[in-house]
Design a protein around this motif. Structure first.
Motif, PDB file in Angstrom:
ATOM      1  N   UNK A 161      -1.661   5.228   1.970  1.00  9.63           N
ATOM      2  CA  UNK A 161      -1.912   3.993   2.712  1.00  9.63           C
ATOM      3  C   UNK A 161      -2.285   4.303   4.157  1.00  9.63           C
ATOM      4  N   UNK A 162      -1.588   5.247   4.781  1.00  6.81           N
ATOM      5  CA  UNK A 162      -1.877   5.622   6.160  1.00  6.81           C
ATOM      6  C   UNK A 162      -3.265   6.239   6.298  1.00  6.81           C
ATOM      7  N   UNK A 163      -3.731   6.899   5.236  1.00  5.55           N
ATOM      8  CA  UNK A 163      -5.061   7.510   5.251  1.00  5.55           C
ATOM      9  C   UNK A 163      -6.156   6.537   4.833  1.00  5.55           C
ATOM     10  N   UNK A 164      -5.766   5.268   4.578  1.00 11.08           N
ATOM     11  CA  UNK A 164      -6.707   4.260   4.057  1.00 11.08           C
ATOM     12  C   UNK A 164      -7.309   4.707   2.729  1.00 11.08           C
ATOM     13  N   UNK A 165      -6.492   5.357   1.913  1.00  7.66           N
ATOM     14  CA  UNK A 165      -6.923   5.859   0.608  1.00  7.66           C
ATOM     15  C   UNK A 165      -6.004   5.291  -0.470  1.00  7.66           C
ATOM     16  N   UNK A 166      -5.875   3.977  -0.513  1.00  5.42           N
ATOM     17  CA  UNK A 166      -4.946   3.339  -1.436  1.00  5.42           C
ATOM     18  C   UNK A 166      -5.326   3.648  -2.886  1.00  5.42           C
ATOM     19  N   UNK A 167      -4.355   4.103  -3.651  1.00  7.17           N
ATOM     20  CA  UNK A 167      -4.530   4.443  -5.065  1.00  7.17           C
ATOM     21  C   UNK A 167      -3.812   3.364  -5.886  1.00  7.17           C
ATOM     22  N   UNK A 168      -4.582   2.556  -6.608  1.00 12.57           N
ATOM     23  CA  UNK A 168      -4.010   1.420  -7.337  1.00 12.57           C
ATOM     24  C   UNK A 168      -2.981   1.870  -8.373  1.00 12.57           C
ATOM     25  N   UNK A 169      -3.234   2.997  -9.049  1.00 15.63           N
ATOM     26  CA  UNK A 169      -2.292   3.490 -10.064  1.00 15.63           C
ATOM     27  C   UNK A 169      -0.966   3.904  -9.430  1.00 15.63           C
ATOM     28  N   UNK A 170      -1.035   4.542  -8.262  1.00 13.75           N
ATOM     29  CA  UNK A 170       0.177   4.956  -7.563  1.00 13.75           C
ATOM     30  C   UNK A 170       0.963   3.737  -7.100  1.00 13.75           C
ATOM     31  N   UNK A 171       0.264   2.733  -6.589  1.00  9.59           N
ATOM     32  CA  UNK A 171       0.934   1.502  -6.142  1.00  9.59           C
ATOM     33  C   UNK A 171       1.624   0.803  -7.308  1.00  9.59           C
ATOM     34  N   UNK A 172       0.963   0.765  -8.461  1.00 13.38           N
ATOM     35  CA  UNK A 172       1.542   0.112  -9.638  1.00 13.38           C
ATOM     36  C   UNK A 172       2.798   0.849 -10.097  1.00 13.38           C
ATOM     37  N   UNK A 173       2.745   2.163 -10.113  1.00 18.35           N
ATOM     38  CA  UNK A 173       3.905   2.942 -10.531  1.00 18.35           C
ATOM     39  C   UNK A 173       5.040   2.792  -9.527  1.00 18.35           C
ATOM     40  N   UNK A 174       4.727   2.809  -8.245  1.00 21.21           N
ATOM     41  CA  UNK A 174       5.755   2.656  -7.212  1.00 21.21           C
ATOM     42  C   UNK A 174       6.449   1.303  -7.327  1.00 21.21           C
ATOM     43  N   UNK A 175       5.688   0.263  -7.619  1.00 22.04           N
ATOM     44  CA  UNK A 175       6.279  -1.059  -7.774  1.00 22.04           C
ATOM     45  C   UNK A 175       7.193  -1.105  -8.995  1.00 22.04           C
ATOM     46  N   UNK A 176       6.794  -0.438 -10.070  1.00 22.72           N
ATOM     47  CA  UNK A 176       7.625  -0.386 -11.277  1.00 22.72           C
ATOM     48  C   UNK A 176       8.929   0.363 -11.007  1.00 22.72           C
TER      49      UNK A 176
END
Length: 218
Positions: A161-176
Motif C-alpha cells: 500500500x505504501x508503494x502504491x502497489x495494492x495487490x487485490x489477492x493479498x488484501x482479500x487474504x488479509x481481510x479473511x
C-alpha cells in the motif's frame, strides 16, 4: 559486477543487506501467491505457516522492488546471505524488471529472484492452493521464531500500500485473516489499521515450541 535482486515478500520491508539503489516496479509473467510453507521463521515443522512465492501465469504482473548491489565482494556476500535466508526456495530465476515510467522496455534485465516451485520433489515446502478460509485460519494461528504468520501478511499488505502497489489477492487474504482473528478471544483487528495482538492460541504455540518472536529474516 552488478547484482540486481527482486523482492516481493519480506525483502520489501527488510532487505537485510546493504544495497546501492532500490527501484519500485514489477516483473511480468508471475503472480504473488501464499503457496509456500514456512517452518523456519513464520511457522514450525509441526504447524507450518504460509509465505509468498511466485506462480507463473501468462499476462500476470507482480509489483515489488529491485535492489542493486555493486562490487564483486559485496555481491558474493549478499548472495551468500540470500542463499541462507531463502533456503526453503528451490529455484533461482533471472527476470526482466519494469518501472511505471517504462512499461514496454525493461528498466533492468537479468534480475535475480527466488521462487518456491510447485515441484514437490524439489520443493518440500510447497503448500499449494487452498480455500481462502483455510489459508486464513492457518496464517492466523501459525507462529515461528520471527513471530506470528499474520504479522508477515499484514506487513506485506501495508508495504505494498505504501508503494502504491495494492495487490487485490493479498488484501482479500488479509481481510479473511482479520475475520478469523476477530472471532478469537482477546483480539481486536480492524480492516483499516490493525492492532496486532497475540491470541491465546499464539501464546500457547510459543510456549509449547519454546519460541519467542524474533527479528524477521526472510
Amino acid at each position: 559486477m552488478v547484482l540486481w535482486v527482486f523482492g516481493y515478500g519480506s525483502l520489501l520491508w527488510k532487505a537485510g543487506f546493504d544495497y546501492d539503489e532500490r527501484l519500485v516496479g514489477y516483473i511480468k509473467g508471475y503472480r504473488r501467491v501464499f503457496y509456500q510453507a514456512n517452518t523456519d521463521h513464520r511457522g514450525t515443522a509441526a504447524y507450518p505457516g504460509r509465505v509468498v512465492t511466485l506462480e507463473a501465469i501468462e499476462g500476470a504482473i507482480t509489483w515489488g522492488a529491485a535492489y542493486r548491489v555493486s562490487g564483486d565482494d559485496k555481491e558474493a556476500l549478499v548472495l551468500s546471505y540470500l542463499d541462507l535466508r531463502e533456503q526453503e526456495y528451490d529455484q533461482k530465476e533471472h527476470v526482466n524488471f519494469y518501472t511505471a515510467d517504462c512499461l514496454e522496455t525493461p528498466t533492468v534485465c537479468n534480475v535475480l529472484v527466488y521462487i518456491g516451485s510447485s515441484d514437490k520433489f524439489k520443493n518440500r515446502f510447497w503448500a499449494g492452493p487452498a480455500p481462502l478460509d483455510e489459508m486464513a485460519k492457518q496464517i492466523a494461528r501459525a507462529v515461528g521464531p520471527s513471530g506470528p504468520n499474520y504479522e508477515y501478511l499484514f506487513r506485506l499488505e501495508e508495504c505494498l500500500h505504501e508503494l502504491d502497489c495494492v495487490d487485490a489477492d493479498i488484501c482479500e487474504l488479509a481481510e479473511a485473516v482479520r475475520k478469523q482473528m476477530n472471532s478469537s478471544k482477546g483480539v481486536n483487528v480492524t480492516s483499516e489499521r490493525p492492532e496486532i495482538n497475540l491470541t491465546t492460541e499464539v501464546y500457547s504455540c510459543l510456549e509449547n515450541n519454546h519460541m519467542i518472536p524474533a527479528t524477521e529474516h526472510r
